[in-house]
Design an enzyme around this catalytic site. Structure first.
Site, PDB file in Angstrom:
ATOM      1  CB  SER A   1      -0.854  -0.005   1.265  1.00  0.00           C
ATOM      2  OG  SER A   1      -1.443   1.263   1.461  1.00  0.00           O
TER       3      SER A   1
ATOM      4  CE1 TYR B   1      -3.189  -2.285   5.109  1.00  0.00           C
ATOM      5  CE2 TYR B   1      -3.021   0.055   4.583  1.00  0.00           C
ATOM      6  CZ  TYR B   1      -3.252  -1.260   4.187  1.00  0.00           C
ATOM      7  OH  TYR B   1      -3.536  -1.527   2.874  1.00  0.00           O
TER       8      TYR B   1
HETATM    9  N1  LIG Z   1      -8.852  -1.497  -0.896  1.00  0.00           N
HETATM   10  C1  LIG Z   1      -7.929  -0.529  -0.834  1.00  0.00           C
HETATM   11  O1  LIG Z   1      -8.213   0.692  -0.939  1.00  0.00           O
HETATM   12  C2  LIG Z   1      -6.481  -0.894  -0.670  1.00  0.00           C
HETATM   13  C3  LIG Z   1      -5.528   0.130  -0.669  1.00  0.00           C
HETATM   14  C4  LIG Z   1      -4.189  -0.191  -0.518  1.00  0.00           C
HETATM   15  C5  LIG Z   1      -3.819  -1.532  -0.366  1.00  0.00           C
HETATM   16  N2  LIG Z   1      -4.768  -2.490  -0.349  1.00  0.00           N
HETATM   17  C6  LIG Z   1      -4.329  -3.879  -0.148  1.00  0.00           C
HETATM   18  O2  LIG Z   1      -4.952  -4.716  -1.098  1.00  0.00           O
HETATM   19  C7  LIG Z   1      -5.153  -6.009  -0.525  1.00  0.00           C
HETATM   20  C8  LIG Z   1      -6.593  -6.443  -0.713  1.00  0.00           C
HETATM   21  O3  LIG Z   1      -7.440  -5.453  -0.166  1.00  0.00           O
HETATM   22  P1  LIG Z   1      -9.017  -5.533  -0.355  1.00  0.00           P
HETATM   23  O4  LIG Z   1      -9.518  -4.139  -0.196  1.00  0.00           O
HETATM   24  O5  LIG Z   1      -9.369  -6.284  -1.569  1.00  0.00           O
HETATM   25  O6  LIG Z   1      -9.421  -6.389   0.947  1.00  0.00           O
HETATM   26  P2  LIG Z   1     -10.774  -7.124   1.340  1.00  0.00           P
HETATM   27  O7  LIG Z   1     -10.876  -6.999   2.822  1.00  0.00           O
HETATM   28  O8  LIG Z   1     -11.910  -6.631   0.490  1.00  0.00           O
HETATM   29  O9  LIG Z   1     -10.520  -8.665   0.953  1.00  0.00           O
HETATM   30  C9  LIG Z   1      -9.481  -9.364   1.537  1.00  0.00           C
HETATM   31  C10 LIG Z   1      -9.818 -10.844   1.647  1.00  0.00           C
HETATM   32  O10 LIG Z   1      -8.798 -11.409   2.483  1.00  0.00           O
HETATM   33  C11 LIG Z   1      -9.393 -12.411   3.296  1.00  0.00           C
HETATM   34  N3  LIG Z   1      -8.578 -12.635   4.496  1.00  0.00           N
HETATM   35  C12 LIG Z   1      -8.557 -11.885   5.630  1.00  0.00           C
HETATM   36  N4  LIG Z   1      -7.730 -12.428   6.519  1.00  0.00           N
HETATM   37  C13 LIG Z   1      -7.196 -13.531   5.944  1.00  0.00           C
HETATM   38  C14 LIG Z   1      -6.279 -14.504   6.385  1.00  0.00           C
HETATM   39  N5  LIG Z   1      -5.745 -14.444   7.616  1.00  0.00           N
HETATM   40  N6  LIG Z   1      -5.956 -15.519   5.553  1.00  0.00           N
HETATM   41  C15 LIG Z   1      -6.495 -15.599   4.305  1.00  0.00           C
HETATM   42  N7  LIG Z   1      -7.392 -14.691   3.845  1.00  0.00           N
HETATM   43  C16 LIG Z   1      -7.742 -13.667   4.647  1.00  0.00           C
HETATM   44  C17 LIG Z   1     -10.757 -11.855   3.622  1.00  0.00           C
HETATM   45  O11 LIG Z   1     -11.647 -12.895   4.018  1.00  0.00           O
HETATM   46  C18 LIG Z   1     -11.153 -11.158   2.314  1.00  0.00           C
HETATM   47  O12 LIG Z   1     -11.913 -12.022   1.481  1.00  0.00           O
HETATM   48  C19 LIG Z   1      -4.714  -5.900   0.934  1.00  0.00           C
HETATM   49  O13 LIG Z   1      -3.391  -6.371   1.069  1.00  0.00           O
HETATM   50  C20 LIG Z   1      -4.763  -4.414   1.206  1.00  0.00           C
HETATM   51  O14 LIG Z   1      -3.885  -4.035   2.227  1.00  0.00           O
HETATM   52  C21 LIG Z   1      -6.090  -2.226  -0.503  1.00  0.00           C
END
Ligand SMILES: NC(=O)c1ccc[n+]([C@@H]2O[C@H](COP(=O)([O-])OP(=O)(O)OC[C@H]3O[C@@H](n4cnc5c(N)ncnc54)[C@H](O)[C@@H]3O)[C@@H](O)[C@H]2O)c1
Length: 251
Positions: A152, A166
């Protein structure tokens, strides 16, 4: 000489953690669309199953592999199930799970108690170590592998919004990837990160959230970068963090 189509992942076995929704689901679909067999991992079996079933229904190859990335034995079982179903060792690892399933507490560091500390390191850093430990040696033996960590922009710039834990957990993974990249640079294994800006699986039009390009990022934006980094054509790119951020951070 015939024109060569690039970014073909046919015959490759991939696994994407946290792929039951959001960015991970998009990454899994993108890799499958380019021919990879994809292990769709998630903490929740039903989420993983629904994404894997949709990929198969749309003509791709995938299997749901439930597992908790924070737990070494659980990771080992999920990756073994991917190898068994995919018919070969893992070529492509995308560690995308990075937001705890029980929520994303936004608070300034002094407002957190100690219980919050490990919550972030467990999923982003220990989770990364757990999945990399399982795939790296077989990749080195075969002299081919692609490791991608979904990080991120909070992992490389200071923000005042209460995401210090985070961001620090994301930065730890980025730094680990740099070392892994150089340790394995002569072994056919590349290790890279994506630093995401503000993303959404939904269409959001509220202007206060916009990235400089005028929209939020989507799962397809992340998938496209993963397909490139996972491809044979990206063999000269390692140890890098690519911003998929709509211009929110320029480097
Ligand atoms: N959405 C954003 O704006 C954003 C911004 C920067 C970075 N990110 C990064 O992108 C990635 C995905 O984000 P997202 O928004 O799609 O997340 P999300 O929460 O929508 O989906 C993440 C999935 O991970 C699963 N999960 C949670 N804990 C877990 C574990 N211990 N083992 C296996 N699976 C697990 C959840 O059940 C969920 O289905 C993350 O690494 C996040 O930090 C997202």
């Amino acid at each position: 000489m015939a024109l060569q189509r690039m970014f073909d992942l046919t015959g490759r076995v991939a696994v994407v953690t946290g792929a039951g929704q959001g960015m991970g689901a998009g990454i899994a679909r993108g890799l499958a669309a380019h021919g990879a067999f994809v292990g769709v991992n998630d903490l929740f079996a039903e989420r993983a199953e629904s994404v894997a079933a949709a990929i198969v229904a749309d003509g791709g190859q995938a299997v749901a592999v439930q597992g908790d990335v924070r737990d070494r034995a659980s990771v080992a079982a999920a990756l073994a199930a991917t190898v068994a179903a995919g018919g070969g060792p893992i070529d492509i690892l995308v560690h995308n799970a990075g937001i705890p399933a029980d929520g994303f507490p936004v608070a300034k560091f002094h407002e957190h108690d100690e219980s919050a500390w490990n919550r972030w390191m467990d999923i982003n850093f220990t989770g990364l170590l757990n999945v990399v430990k399982e795939v790296l040696e077989p990749m080195i033996e075969r002299r081919h592998g692609r490791i991608i960590f979904i990080s991120s922009e909070a992992g490389r710039q200071g923000l005042s919004m209460g995401v210090s834990l985070y961001g620090a957990s994301k930065a730890a993974g980025v730094q680990m990837c740099r070392h892994l990249a150089l340790e394995n640079a002569r072994k056919g294994v590349t290790v890279n990160c994506l630093a995401l800006g503000r993303m959404s699986a939904e269409i959001i039009t509220d202007d206060k959230f916009m990235m400089p390009v005028g929209r939020l990022g989507s799962p397809a934006d992340v998938a496209a970068a993963c397909v490139y980094l996972a491809s044979d054509e990206a063999s000269f790119v390692t140890g890098q963090t690519l911003g998929v951020n709509g211009g929110a951070y320029t480097s």
